[in-house]
Structure formats: C-alpha cells, structure tokens
Scaffold this active site. Structure first.
Site, mmCIF file in Angstrom:
data_model
loop_
_atom_site.group_PDB
_atom_site.id
_atom_site.type_symbol
_atom_site.label_atom_id
_atom_site.label_comp_id
_atom_site.label_asym_id
_atom_site.label_seq_id
_atom_site.Cartn_x
_atom_site.Cartn_y
_atom_site.Cartn_z
ATOM 1 N N HIS A 169 0.979 -1.278 0.097
ATOM 2 C CA HIS A 169 -0.213 -0.441 -0.691
ATOM 3 C C HIS A 169 0.798 1.249 0.035
ATOM 4 C CE1 HIS A 169 -0.026 -0.101 4.887
ATOM 5 N NE2 HIS A 169 -0.374 1.055 4.418
ATOM 6 N N SER A 215 3.627 2.095 8.330
ATOM 7 C CA SER A 215 3.249 1.499 7.875
ATOM 8 C C SER A 215 5.390 0.453 6.773
ATOM 9 C CB SER A 215 2.390 1.509 5.993
ATOM 10 O OG SER A 215 1.264 1.643 6.487
ATOM 11 N N ASP A 255 1.024 -7.155 1.978
ATOM 12 C CA ASP A 255 0.910 -5.973 1.722
ATOM 13 C C ASP A 255 2.777 -5.756 1.981
ATOM 14 O OD1 ASP A 255 0.556 -3.744 1.636
ATOM 15 O OD2 ASP A 255 -0.833 -3.534 3.809
HETATM 16 N N1 GLU Z 1 -2.354 0.388 7.564
HETATM 17 C C1 GLU Z 1 -1.635 1.147 8.609
HETATM 18 C C2 GLU Z 1 -2.033 2.297 7.666
HETATM 19 O O1 GLU Z 1 -2.416 2.915 6.238
HETATM 20 C C3 GLU Z 1 -1.107 1.023 8.938
HETATM 21 C C4 GLU Z 1 -0.293 2.069 9.769
HETATM 22 C C5 GLU Z 1 -0.855 1.990 11.426
HETATM 23 O O2 GLU Z 1 -1.697 2.713 11.101
HETATM 24 O O3 GLU Z 1 -0.736 0.596 11.975
HETATM 25 O O4 GLU Z 1 -1.998 4.043 8.284
#
Ligand code: GLU
Length: 698
Positions: free
Chosen positions: A87, A632, A223
């Site tokens: 992402h 991330s 991911d």
């Molecule tokens: N999936 C989260 C994001 O895109 C990753 C980091 C988190 O907020 O824990 O912001």
C-alpha cells in the site's frame, strides 16, 4: 554534537523496571541508548544497543530504516533494495498502470534493473544525525513575545538551522518538535530522489481482503512490495541493510518494529482529545465517506477511470475506516474519560508543589483554547481539507499561493513554498494528472461545497458564499470545471511559473475562486500559527508535570520521526469469550478465497498453494508493538536484528491507540517474511530478487 544529548523530559527518571519497556512507547533513538541494556537483554535483544544506533557514526540498524513517501521501509540488500508495504508503493503502481497494462491487477516484477519503474514523486530518506536544538529554539523566541511572534521566531530559527544543515551534500533536514515543543531535534537525513518500483504483488494478494479485512484480525494479506533507491544513476549502497531471518517467529518471541510513526495525540488534554473526536474524526468520516461515494459512482463501468482514481480511492477508504475505528475505540476504551481521570490525579499531585504552579495554569489555558476552537472547528476542518481533497481546488489554491510567496525573499516564505520545495511541488502537480478524472474530482468538490454552504453563522466561508451561495451551486461548479485551464497539465505547468498579475489576467474562473478564498485561508493559517505558538509555550509546562507524576520514561507522541518499539509476538481477546491466536497461514488465505473480490486470489497463487502444505507457510502475525500510521512498511526484526516481517496494520480494537495505549488490545500486524519468500519462489519465480535478499548468518 552528533546526536541529541539531553532527553530532558525523562532523563531523571529511573530506568530499572523491566515492565517499562515491552509494549507502550515509540522510543526515539536517543531514548533507546539510555535504556538499561540488561533489561533490553532480558526482553530478548541479543545485540548490543549500539548495533541499533551508533550516534557518532550515524550507523546501525536504524540507519537501514528509511522513510519512503511517508511510510517506512528497510534496506535489504547492498544494492539499494528496499522492502516496504504494497500500500506504500501503490501510487507508483497506479502511476504506471493503463487499461491495456494494468499493473494494479497483475502485479509487477522487474526481472532486470532496466525494467524497474521510476516513481515520479517517490523519495527515500536515510537517517544520518540527530541533534538536540531545544535550547537554540527556545532562545530564539523573544521574552514576552506574543504567540504569533513566538511562532514566527521559532519558524525562522528552524529555517536557518535547516538551511545550514542542508549545506552538506544530499542532506534533507527538518527540525521536529516533540510533544508540542518539550524538545526540538534537528534531524539530518540523506535524501534519495531516484526511487524505482521493483516488485508489487497482484492487488488480490497485496490487498487480499480489501476494505473488509483492513484494520482487522484474523488477517491474510501479502502487503509488501519492493523498490530500489538510486544515487547518481547507480543503485545506492546503504551503510547497513537487514539480513533476512532464516527462522521465523513464534508466539512469545521478542520483536522490534523500527519506523516512522506519523502522528499520535496522547499528550493532548482530555478536552483537546474530545475536540479531535467531535470534529476531526467525525467530520473525516462524513466527508471522506462522501468523497468515496463520489469516486465510486463516477467511475462505475469505466475501467480507465477506475485506474485513474484507484490510489486516491484506496487512501481515502483507508483513512475513512481508520476514522471509524478511532471513534469506536474511543467509546469502547473510554479513553478520553481515562485521560480526564489521569489529569485529575496529576492535578491533585501537583497542587501542593509550587514548581508545578505554572503547569496547572498551562493546563487550564490549553483547555480554554480547546473550548474556544470548537466554535470554528467545522469551518477549519473544511479549510484544511482543501489541501487533500479535489485536485482542481488544491491546485488552484496552490498556484495562487505560490505566486504570492514567490514575491518574497526565500527565507520569508512559508516553508512549503521555499525554493527547496518548488521542484517537488511541481513534480506533484505533474504526477497528480495521472489521478485526475474530472467527473470524480468535480463530485468531490461538490461535496465540499455542500458542507461549506451548511456552515453555521459565525463560521461561514465567504468565498464559497459569494461564488456558490446563490443560484444552483452544481451548475456554477460545472461552469468552473468547463472553463478552467487548471485541470490541463500543460496549462497548469505554465501557471506554475506565472506571477500574481499573470494569473489574474487569465480570468480563469477557478483561479478566481482561489483568489477569493486566499485571504480566508491565510487568516485561518495565521490563527493556526498563533495557536501553535501558544501550544509551544503551554504544552511543555503541562507535560513536565505529567511526566514527573508518572515517574518513569515516557516516549513522546509520534511526529514522523524515527522510533523503535519493543514487543512480543502474542494474540489477544477482542471480546468476551473469544481469543485470537497471533499467526495466520497460507491455508487460511485459501479458506477465505471465495473467488469474489476482495477474496479472489490469482489462479497461480491457488495452484502453487495446493502443491504444498499451506498451513506451513506463515502469512501474518501479531505483536504488541506500539505503532500508528507511518509505521506502514516498518521492518519487524528479531532480537538479532534480522528481518522477520514488515508491519502493515493494527487490529480494529487498537485503532484508537493513537489516543492511549491499552496493553490488552494493542496489537500491530506484520506480514511474515516467509510468505514473501514463498511467493517470490513458487509463484513469481523471481530468482533475481531471491538471490538479492541476503539470508542472515551467511
Ligand atoms: N494500515 C495502516 C495504515 O495504512 C498501517 C499503520 C497503522 O496505522 O497501524 O495507516
């Protein structure tokens, strides 16, 4: 001074209790060096702490931990290969996708260096040096200065420190404020602006489970993606890179998450937190929900348009669900109520201590300001949204601001419009064209206007009222989009170099709106600066009392700077009667595969998985690391500093940990490196990449 040498807000605290370390705390490199090494060893750290970070040489594992476009990542080879999340590189994948070459769906493997795909705006920074500049910054603010003047003086000092720092080759510098101004640190990094996509899995793997599974456990998402950093046209040779662990993790194992957490708000007072809940997150959920619908509706049955808006839609959806998680978590964990109770105990403790008299007044002042700011919070939110909403609105306002700022001397300009920023602003304006689908953009703009037209008396946006307040606002907006040249890339780039007079002479109706909005944006931003000046004066006073009362080290709120979190692989109980184990496998992914999006694996993955014992390929795992957005892509490493995974998410019950850490549900999610190795070998047959990833202990 090669590193920040006086972590004053906690240096006095005793560092002997082992329970201090696990879980809570996004520790700065300097704090890590001051922790008791024996205690870290007990936790599971097998390396000397200096192998994490050596401030004299700017070396160690943290030197291999990079910031990549607001995400985190880690070098994994001597030739500049970086592992991060799918992402995080999705924007580059989208940038290079077309209906006849849809890399989003198919994924991408560069089999040779020549095939790698440059990201127009992707940049990597590698940390070099941290210097405490608190004394210099505080000395810069004239005694008895008003809040706006204080803020301007701090700003000016920061700019001169940054300018001096960036005199060294390739340096990108910033002064970071910790907990609103308790400490200021000058951070010097090496910036690499040639970054190329090397590998991205098919979306159905990199985003398996989509928004259904996002922010959730159990999880089965691959991911991860890879990029390569170049310097002077050649692959960059990092001083350090992460070896890939030969053995994976199991429940109870010690891990560290290294990265760049973006923003948390734990140092806010309960009243300030309540304002975040009632406005920032509530309005985010509402407006972003409308924007998501605008994008989905206007691109239905149009594959080319769907590709154009894919990256925007993905990031809006992520932030939207995050806002829901924050709101749900605040209520469920009663976090603000707990903060309030905590404040009461600090107040009771501090009251008889004369040295904290100012702290108590500061707290009152912060709360009073939070109450006053509620009156225009909805308008303020909409004005802030101009910078991350419809591209036409963003570009028009940026062009007007740029022309105005360029008339000033460089050092007097707003930071975002200084000479050092101009090339990247231009690159973003160019890059944005790949994400601009006019009907979608117009529909987003319409949603913004509709909200602005509903603002209460006392917080109206005059420019909106004047242009859209009478007659049919949608028709007016359609006229703006039909007549403006801002949405044409060639014209926009011409405008980029034009003066205020030239922009005015164009009589472009969208620029006209931006000109009308400009004074309101300016006065809102000046008010924000004044507020920042007040906070820089008040927050440190209050925080000193809170930290002294706590009597143990306290890690500062996330601010986009490099941090380490120490953790353990472990599951949790999301609700009464349910226990989640901490690891998932490829077998679980196959179980979820229904053939219907977002659970629709590529056939090649299904076929390869069926030839092996899929339960033996670990996929995702949980730990109790203290993470947030920006983490991330953070390398998740074992006690020997070997890469075991990449952080990519948190669990639903833990989204609101931005406001407060709750050990019962504080779980981050990493993708297991063993899944990546399996995918590269059995599905992608990417031998070139496998050869490049260095196993530990060779
Ligand atoms: N999936 C989260 C994001 O895109 C990753 C980091 C988190 O907020 O824990 O912001």
């Amino acid at each position: 001074m090669p590193f920040f040498h006086s972590a004053r807000w906690w240096a006095a605290a005793a560092l002997t209790t082992s329970s201090l370390i696990a879980g809570e705390g996004k520790w700065t490199p300097q704090q890590v060096l001051q922790l008791d090494p024996l205690m870290l060893r007990k936790q599971g750290l097998e390396l000397p702490v200096s192998r994490l970070w050596d401030p004299r040489r700017g070396a160690g594992l943290l030197a291999a931990t990079v910031n990549i476009g607001g995400c985190s990542g880690g070098f994994v080879s001597s030739t500049g290969l970086i592992l991060t999340n799918h992402h995080c590189l999705f924007g580059v994948v989208q940038e290079h996708s077309r209906p006849d070459r849809d890399l989003i769906t198919a994924g991408f493997v560069a089999r040779t260096r020549e095939e790698e795909l440059p990201g127009k705006t992707t940049r990597v920074t590698v940390p070099r040096k941290f210097t405490d500049v608190t004394a210099e910054i505080n000395a810069a603010a004239p005694a008895g200065a008003g809040d706006l003047d204080r803020s301007k003086a701090v700003d000016a000092k920061q700019k001169s420190l940054v300018a001096a720092c960036e005199a060294s080759a390739g340096a990108r510098c910033r002064v970071a404020a910790f907990d609103g101004g308790l400490q200021y640190v000058l951070i010097e990094s090496l910036e690499l602006s040639d970054v190329r996509l090397v590998y991205a899995p098919p979306r159905a793997v990199g985003e398996f489970g989509g928004e259904v599974d996002n922010w959730m456990w159990p999880r089965h998402t691959g991911d991860f993606a890879m990029a390569r950093a170049y310097k002077d046209g050649k692959p960059y040779t990092p001083g350090f890179y992460f070896p890939i662990a030969r053995t994976g993790v199991k429940p109870g194992d010690f891990v560290m998450v290294l990265g760049y957490p973006g923003r948390t708000v734990r140092s806010l007072t309960a009243a300030e937190m309540a304002a975040q809940r009632d406005f920032y997150y509530t309005l985010r959920e509402q407006l972003y929900g409308e924007w998501i619908r605008a994008l989905e509706d206007s691109t239905k049955d149009n594959p080319a348009a769907a590709i154009t808006v894919a990256a925007t839609l993905k990031s809006l959806s992520n932030v939207y669900k995050n806002a829901q998680g924050q709101l749900a978590g605040l209520a469920r964990g009663r976090i603000i109520e707990k903060q309030q109770a905590h404040e009461e105990s600090v107040k009771t403790w501090a009251s008889p201590r004369p040295e904290f008299a100012k702290a108590l007044l500061a707290k009152q002042d912060l709360d009073a300001r939070a109450a006053a700011r509620r009156k225009t919070a909805t308008r303020d939110f909409l004005l802030q949204a101009v910078a991350n909403g419809p591209l036409a609105l963003k570009h028009a306002t940026q062009l007007v601001r740029l022309a105005a700022e360029r008339e000033k001397a460089d050092a007097d300009r707003e930071t975002d419009y200084m000479d050092r920023e101009i090339p990247r602003l231009r690159a973003r304006m160019e890059r944005d064209q790949k994400s601009l689908f006019q009907p979608a953009d117009q529909a987003m703009f319409a949603a913004w206007i509709a909200r602005a037209l509903k603002l209460a008396e006392g917080e109206r946006i005059e420019a909106v009222d004047r242009v859209f307040g009478s007659g049919d606002s949608l028709k007016t907006l359609a006229y703006l989009y039909q007549s403006t040249k801002v949405t044409s890339l060639a014209e926009r780039l011409k405008m980029f170099d034009e003066s205020l007079a030239q922009l005015r002479a164009r009589r472009d109706p969208l620029l006209g709106f931006a000109f009308l909005l400009e004074p309101e944006l300016r006065s809102f931003q000046a008010a924000e600066k004044t507020h920042d000046g007040a906070v820089a004066r008040l927050r440190p006073e209050w925080r000193r009392a809170v930290i002294a009362h706590t009597g143990k080290p306290v890690a500062p709120d996330a601010n986009g700077t490099l941090r380490v979190s120490f953790a353990q692989v472990k599951g949790y109980a999301p609700r009464d009667g349910v226990i989640y184990t901490p690891q998932t496998t490829l077998a679980g992914m196959l179980e979820k595969h229904t053939g219907v999006e977002p659970f629709d694996l590529p056939q090649a993955v299904v076929d390869a998985a069926r030839t092996i014992d899929a339960a033996k390929v670990p996929l995702n795992f949980l730990a109790d690391a203290d993470t947030t957005g920006g983490n991330s892509g953070s390398p998740t490493v074992n006690g020997r500093g070997e890469l075991v995974g990449l952080n990519f998410d948190r669990v639903w019950e833990n989204v609101a940990n931005d406001f407060g850490y709750n050990p019962a549900v504080a779980r981050n999610i990493s993708v297991d490196i063993r899944f990546l190795l399996w995918l590269l070998k059995d599905v992608e047959k990417a031998d070139n990449l496998l050869r490049e990833l260095q196993p530990a202990g060779k």
